[in-house]
Motif scaffolding. Structure first.
Motif, PDB file in Angstrom:
ATOM      1  N   THR A 182       1.323  -1.215  -0.415  1.00  0.00           N
ATOM      2  CA  THR A 182       0.126  -0.230   0.183  1.00  0.00           C
ATOM      3  C   THR A 182       1.196   1.518   0.380  1.00  0.00           C
ATOM      4  OG1 THR A 182      -1.893  -1.078   1.659  1.00  0.00           O
ATOM      5  CG2 THR A 182      -2.212   0.811   1.273  1.00  0.00           C
ATOM      6  N   ARG A 210      -4.160  -8.379  -1.038  1.00  0.00           N
ATOM      7  CA  ARG A 210      -5.007  -8.556  -1.276  1.00  0.00           C
ATOM      8  C   ARG A 210      -5.482  -9.492  -1.023  1.00  0.00           C
ATOM      9  NH1 ARG A 210      -8.233  -7.311  -5.643  1.00  0.00           N
ATOM     10  NH2 ARG A 210      -9.050  -5.392  -4.628  1.00  0.00           N
ATOM     11  N   GLU A 222     -14.372 -11.617  -0.040  1.00  0.00           N
ATOM     12  CA  GLU A 222     -13.364 -10.345  -0.652  1.00  0.00           C
ATOM     13  C   GLU A 222     -13.032 -10.496  -1.823  1.00  0.00           C
ATOM     14  OE1 GLU A 222     -12.100  -7.795   1.259  1.00  0.00           O
ATOM     15  OE2 GLU A 222     -10.523  -7.289  -0.184  1.00  0.00           O
ATOM     16  N   THR A 268     -12.778  -0.093  -0.622  1.00  0.00           N
ATOM     17  CA  THR A 268     -12.506   0.009   0.433  1.00  0.00           C
ATOM     18  C   THR A 268     -13.451  -0.724   1.692  1.00  0.00           C
ATOM     19  OG1 THR A 268     -13.752   1.587   0.243  1.00  0.00           O
ATOM     20  CG2 THR A 268     -11.660   2.104  -0.230  1.00  0.00           C
ATOM     21  N   HIS A 288     -14.333  -7.701   5.629  1.00  0.00           N
ATOM     22  CA  HIS A 288     -12.982  -7.062   6.227  1.00  0.00           C
ATOM     23  C   HIS A 288     -12.544  -7.568   7.022  1.00  0.00           C
ATOM     24  CE1 HIS A 288      -9.197  -4.535   5.547  1.00  0.00           C
ATOM     25  NE2 HIS A 288      -9.297  -4.446   6.729  1.00  0.00           N
ATOM     26  N   GLU A 338      -4.841  -1.596   9.753  1.00  0.00           N
ATOM     27  CA  GLU A 338      -5.655  -0.657   9.916  1.00  0.00           C
ATOM     28  C   GLU A 338      -5.232   0.591   9.363  1.00  0.00           C
ATOM     29  OE1 GLU A 338      -8.891  -0.264  11.691  1.00  0.00           O
ATOM     30  OE2 GLU A 338      -8.685  -2.350  11.594  1.00  0.00           O
ATOM     31  N   SER A 396      -5.474   0.793   5.998  1.00  0.00           N
ATOM     32  CA  SER A 396      -6.837   0.527   4.966  1.00  0.00           C
ATOM     33  C   SER A 396      -7.206   1.865   4.929  1.00  0.00           C
ATOM     34  CB  SER A 396      -8.160  -0.784   5.713  1.00  0.00           C
ATOM     35  OG  SER A 396      -7.559  -0.219   7.102  1.00  0.00           O
ATOM     36  N   LYS A 404      -4.931   2.927   2.018  1.00  0.00           N
ATOM     37  CA  LYS A 404      -6.586   2.234   0.506  1.00  0.00           C
ATOM     38  C   LYS A 404      -8.145   3.430   0.542  1.00  0.00           C
ATOM     39  CE  LYS A 404      -7.783  -1.562  -1.401  1.00  0.00           C
ATOM     40  NZ  LYS A 404      -8.219  -2.652  -1.632  1.00  0.00           N
TER      41      LYS A 404
END
Lengths: 225, 317
Positions: free
Chosen positions: B75, B108, B130, B190, B208, B224, B227, B230
């Protein structure tokens, strides 16, 4: 000539053309009748907006009258008529079943490609800026037909029919600066009358087969075999 | 000099991500008539988690331990080459938007593997959901990206933004469709309402949270944080591709300053839009998500088609 060479108003016409095609797709995927009629009203308003833009760009003042007419009829009066009909027949909570939504959407996309392929020769021999939208108007006509053959509810058929008319009207606006005023007034009046006649017709269908599901019309006998 | 700026921009990116999450939470609380937490609360949460001792479940293999680092690194690398306050930075030249989709897929994959690694029912369920959502969202996102690439003749983000800036305000039907498609994909990817609810643990509909249920301590903090980055990545993509005005095109302090201010403003507005839609819509049943994502795909395909039909150059005979 690409879109970057056009002025903002012509770009706005093309943008509205894209949104009109989108509303046709939304109608295709919508199974609730009330929302279907609402999207139809939005399509009418977008059409009126595109016509008014075209009137400004092409400097054809009589197109303003067409824009006003289509806003009044297709954006307000006919949707209201259909809305009242749906409520009076108690259909506002009913869901029309769409058998294969994904396949239907793929079919719709294929129709858009097809109408582009068909209208390509016409578009290449003209200098009119808005003519690119002719493929979209053809696609709206074909998508209206697809809506009619994919549904069972008579109300959805009427919406599909009216949306075909929207497509033809849009084609007239973008390719020939609109039809002569007499023709346009006549068509507008016809569509209004058609909406009223369809209303009477719905009650007739329901009185004879006790439903608006036109699949039942294909059976000849009253007794299930 | 350019490289220092690029590194500073990346640090700003990952540093500001919790702030965006805090702002989103604050606006949401305001809309729901609750007393909002401080804007800095996400930082405190991350710090608290970082200080706590992580607990390793018994059946966990090395994948479970490696996943948070892989997810976070992928990320951060993505954040490095997405232009935030300035275009033409050297990092933006390294990779294009297809690499970006690939990095998301890498992160992912590891998260999903980690979810299945511990062998709990929740982890497996979350992982399968997911993957289902990702397999539908990725084509829609790629189509939206290709629509952009057809207009800008490049898949490089920095060059695409330059192209949009150079042509000025053009009302492109294809961009409107691509924007719609990308926004729907962003909401799905997201994990926001209506696809997933970020505010809940222990609910049968979660996606998630179900995958990361066994994580704790600094591993959870990393996931966390990733995300949050993201979410900001999608926000920056939408803001800077479709409304790039204000982004710095040279590296003078004034234009960098304007760039920082503009992107903060754009992200704040986008967050308000996100929260409004989250407040207006209810969470969907999980089996309706494919309808939602097929609509996103339809929008992107219509964008591609409308580029060809309505915008393409015409040859005059």
């Amino acid at each position: 000539m690409s879109i970057t060479d056009l002025d903002l108003y012509s770009q706005a016409i093309l943008l509205l053309a894209g949104l009109i095609a989108l509303t046709s797709f939304l109608m295709l995927g919508q199974s609730r009748l009330v929302r279907l009629v609402f999207i139809f009203a939005v399509q009418g308003c977008l059409l009126a907006g595109a016509t008014a833009m075209a009137a400004g760009v092409l400097n054809y003042p009589h197109l303003y009258i067409s824009a006003g007419l289509s806003l009044l009829l297709k954006g307000i009066v006919i949707p209201l008529l259909l809305h009242r009909l749906i409520h009076r027949m108690g259909l506002h909570r009913e869901m029309d079943t769409i058998d294969h939504p994904a396949r239907l959407m793929m079919g719709g996309t294929a129709l858009v490609v097809f109408s582009y392929y068909v209208s390509l020769p016409i578009v290449q021999h003209s200098t009119l800026v808005t003519l690119n939208a002719i493929a979209v108007s053809l696609a709206v006509v074909l998508l209206g037909m697809l809506l009619m053959i994919s549904r069972r509810q008579a109300v959805a058929h009427v919406v599909g029919f009216m949306s075909i008319e929207n497509g033809l009207f849009f084609a007239a606006v973008v390719s020939t600066y609109g039809m002569p005023m007499v023709v346009e007034l006549g068509v507008a009046f016809d569509v209004l009358v058609a909406a009223v006649v369809f209303g009477v017709f719905f009650f007739q269908i329901r009185a004879s087969i006790d439903s608006l599901n036109v699949d039942r019309l294909s059976k000849l006998t009253e007794v299930e075999r | 000099m350019d490289w220092i700026l690029a590194i500073l921009e990346t640090l700003l990116f990952i540093g500001a991500a919790p702030l965006l999450a805090g702002w989103t939470k604050r606006v949401k609380c305001r809309l729901q008539n609750r007393k909002p937490p401080s804007l800095l609360q996400p930082y405190r949460d991350l710090l608290k988690l970082y200080r706590k001792q992580p607990i390793l479940p018994h059946p966990a293999s090395w994948i479970f331990r490696a996943a948070p680092y892989v997810v976070f690194a992928a990320t951060v690398l993505t954040a490095a080459f997405v232009p935030l306050v300035a275009v033409n930075l050297p990092t933006a030249k390294i990779a294009d938007v297809i690499v970006l989709v690939g990095f998301f897929a890498l992160a992912r994959t590891f998260l999903v593997l980690a979810g299945m690694d511990i062998g709990t029912a929740f982890g497996g369920m979350g992982s399968s959901r997911e993957m289902t959502i990702a397999s539908l969202a990725e084509p829609a996102m790629l189509m939206a990206v290709f629509t952009l690439a057809m207009s800008a003749h490049t898949t490089n983000l920095s060059q695409a933004m330059n192209y949009v800036l150079d042509t000025g305000l053009v009302l492109r039907p294809s961009f409107v469709f691509a924007l719609g498609g990308l926004m729907l994909v962003a909401v799905a990817e997201t994990g926001r309402i209506p696809v997933d609810n970020p505010a809940t643990h222990l609910e049968l509909t979660m996606i998630h949270e179900a995958m990361i249920l066994e994580y704790s301590g600094r591993w959870l903090a990393l996931i966390e944080w990733a995300s949050q980055i993201k979410l900001m990545l999608y926000g920056v993509l939408i803001a800077n591709i479709f409304f790039p005005w204000g982004i710095a095109r040279d590296f003078s302090p004034e234009s960098i300053g304007i760039g920082v201010g503009m992107i903060a403003l754009k992200l704040a507005l986008l967050a308000i839009l996100l929260v409004l839609s989250e407040t207006a819509f209810a969470k969907m049943r999980i089996f309706r998500v494919q309808e939602y994502l097929s609509f996103a795909y339809l929008l992107s395909v219509l964008g591609l088609l409308s580029h060809i039909i309505l915008e393409a150059a015409r040859v005059h005979h």
